[in-house]
Design an enzyme around this catalytic site. Structure first.
Site, PDB file in Angstrom:
ATOM      1  NE  ARG A  45      -3.034   0.323   3.235  1.00  0.00           N
ATOM      2  CZ  ARG A  45      -2.415   0.575   4.388  1.00  0.00           C
ATOM      3  NH1 ARG A  45      -1.777   1.706   4.573  1.00  0.00           N
ATOM      4  NH2 ARG A  45      -2.441  -0.315   5.357  1.00  0.00           N
ATOM      5  CE1 TYR A  98     -16.479  12.281 -15.188  1.00  0.00           C
ATOM      6  CE2 TYR A  98     -15.814  12.304 -12.890  1.00  0.00           C
ATOM      7  CZ  TYR A  98     -16.274  11.623 -13.993  1.00  0.00           C
ATOM      8  OH  TYR A  98     -16.526  10.282 -13.892  1.00  0.00           O
ATOM      9  CG  ASP A 148      -9.719  17.112 -14.163  1.00  0.00           C
ATOM     10  OD1 ASP A 148      -9.020  16.562 -15.041  1.00  0.00           O
ATOM     11  OD2 ASP A 148     -10.786  16.630 -13.748  1.00  0.00           O
ATOM     12  CE  LYS A 198     -12.458   9.060 -17.835  1.00  0.00           C
ATOM     13  NZ  LYS A 198     -12.815  10.294 -17.141  1.00  0.00           N
TER      14      LYS A 198
HETATM   15  C1  PLP Z   1     -13.292  10.678 -15.867  1.00  0.00           C
HETATM   16  C2  PLP Z   1     -12.921  11.983 -15.307  1.00  0.00           C
HETATM   17  C3  PLP Z   1     -12.642  12.131 -13.949  1.00  0.00           C
HETATM   18  C4  PLP Z   1     -12.766  10.995 -12.950  1.00  0.00           C
HETATM   19  O1  PLP Z   1     -11.844   9.982 -13.175  1.00  0.00           O
HETATM   20  P1  PLP Z   1     -12.112   8.433 -12.888  1.00  0.00           P
HETATM   21  O2  PLP Z   1     -10.889   7.782 -13.365  1.00  0.00           O
HETATM   22  O3  PLP Z   1     -13.361   8.044 -13.625  1.00  0.00           O
HETATM   23  O4  PLP Z   1     -12.326   8.296 -11.406  1.00  0.00           O
HETATM   24  C5  PLP Z   1     -12.258  13.385 -13.502  1.00  0.00           C
HETATM   25  N1  PLP Z   1     -12.169  14.442 -14.344  1.00  0.00           N
HETATM   26  C6  PLP Z   1     -12.434  14.329 -15.653  1.00  0.00           C
HETATM   27  C7  PLP Z   1     -12.317  15.521 -16.534  1.00  0.00           C
HETATM   28  C8  PLP Z   1     -12.833  13.102 -16.185  1.00  0.00           C
HETATM   29  O5  PLP Z   1     -13.126  13.012 -17.479  1.00  0.00           O
END
Ligand code: PLP
Length: 379
Positions: A46, A98, A170, A195
């Protein structure tokens, strides 16, 4: 080092025991110690895992940061950032974000006494009136999901510095191929590595990258104390994904540009949201802080009825109707009922996200097939 070379070699050294060029998947929960507390830097998985360590160095390298931390999902990475705060602290967050981030802020962290103010960041100065002595952090996302609004990272970083606030970006939509927020003055970059970084729709993961060693220590403490760490198989998949990021992104950008222009001239299409159009309200900022415009876009139909949007959403054959984005395959999505269903309708409409908006994640297939597919579906 140029981007393409960095994406392939970042964080990866040949395995010291065998010379394996690919980082091994260290599928272990613990490590044998020579004597109590005498070990090779690895005690319990961990806290540390060599596959994760390699990926964390890669995350740092691709975002031009000093430190990277991997989390079991993008929202787990966001969760760790907000856990830097204490009850009574306030956050200024972008209003068009998001849906899962909005849900985490409103449904989980508000309960613990953290206050969030939401505001459009198309003008960085919009955040100023919301700053008070309790404000600790600015949370932004650019381009935004799904309306492709652009926030000026450098301008926000200047405001954050002026008031000693943390600026968190982000960077999921742009990916480090298109934009590096730390270079523009941000304190923390967050990604949903699910992504573009993973890129093959086969893994859930998140990351944070930062330069300040004290901030890294705090976030590492949260990572190991709260335990939202990814397993070594998932780390391997993201390490592999990053190696082709530049090649994939190049094609995402090319295909994205072709499709944005195709949609815009289509007689049945209403508005197209894509930050590469010269008449996009923040085109100048997008051009200044990004190296390209990517494959994410949204559009409405002239016939704005929700039934018509749903008909198009269910008619594509190459574009798959699914949540998520950034994979090699093209996806089509209905934010109002899918990715952004966790935002109350009233709030959503107020921010410009209508019931009939359609979002595309343009993949790296042959673009002619993608255009034919959309053309047939729109009718
Ligand atoms: C998908 C996404 C998230 C969240 O990420 P996960 O891997 O699904 O937990 C946060 N910000 C954006 C812009 C996203 O597209």
């Amino acid at each position: 080092m140029k981007l393409g070379t960095k994406f392939i070699h970042a964080g990866v050294e040949p395995d010291p025991t065998t010379g394996a060029i690919m980082t091994p998947i260290y599928q272990t929960s613990t490590y044998v110690q020579q004597a109590p507390a005498q070990h090779k830097g690895y005690e319990y998985a961990r806290s540390q895992n060599p596959t994760r360590t390699a990926l964390e160095s890669a995350y740092a390298a691709i975002e031009n940061g000093a430190f990277g931390l991997a989390f079991s999902s993008g929202v787990a990475a966001t969760d760790a950032v907000i856990k830097l705060l204490s009850p009574g602290d306030e956050v200024i967050a972008i209003n068009d974000m998001y849906g899962g981030t909005y849900r985490l802020f409103t449904k989980i962290f508000e309960k613990f006494g953290i206050r969030f103010h939401y505001v459009s960041m198309q003008e960085a100065d919009n955040v100023r009136p919301l700053i008070n002595e309790k404000t600790k952090l600015i949370w932004t996302e650019t381009p935004t999901n799904p309306l492709m609004n652009i926030a000026d990272i450098e301008a926000l970083a200047n405001i954050a510095k002026e008031h000693k606030l943390l600026l968190v970006v982000d960077n999921t939509f742009a990916s480090p191929y298109l934009q590096n927020p730390l270079d523009l003055g941000a304190d923390i970059v967050m990604h949903s590595a699910t992504k573009y970084l993973g890129g093959h729709s086969d893994v859930i993961q998140g990351c944070l990258v930062m330069n300040d060693p004290a901030l890294r220590e705090q976030l590492y403490f949260i990572q190991k104390s709260c335990g939202a760490v990814p397993g070594p198989q998932d780390c391997f998949l993201v390490l592999r994904g990053i190696k082709t990021l530049h090649v994939r992104m190049q094609r995402h950008c090319e295909n994205g540009e072709r499709i944005a222009h195709f949609l815009r001239q289509h007689p049945k299409v209403g508005r197209v949201y894509w930050c590469g159009f010269e008449d996009h309200p923040n085109y100048a900022i997008a051009k200044k802080q990004m190296r390209g415009f990517g494959g994410m876009m949204s559009f409405t139909l002239k016939d704005d009825r929700i039934e018509e949007a749903k008909r198009v959403l269910s008619s594509t054959k190459v574009f798959a109707l699914a949540e998520s984005l950034g994979g090699v395959e093209s996806l089509i999505n209905h934010p109002a009922s899918m990715t952004h269903a966790s935002i109350p309708r009233e709030e959503r409409i107020k921010n410009g996200l209508g019931d009939s908006l359609i979002r595309l994640s343009v993949g790296i297939e042959d673009v002619d097939d993608l255009i034919d597919d959309l053309n047939a579906a729109i009718g």
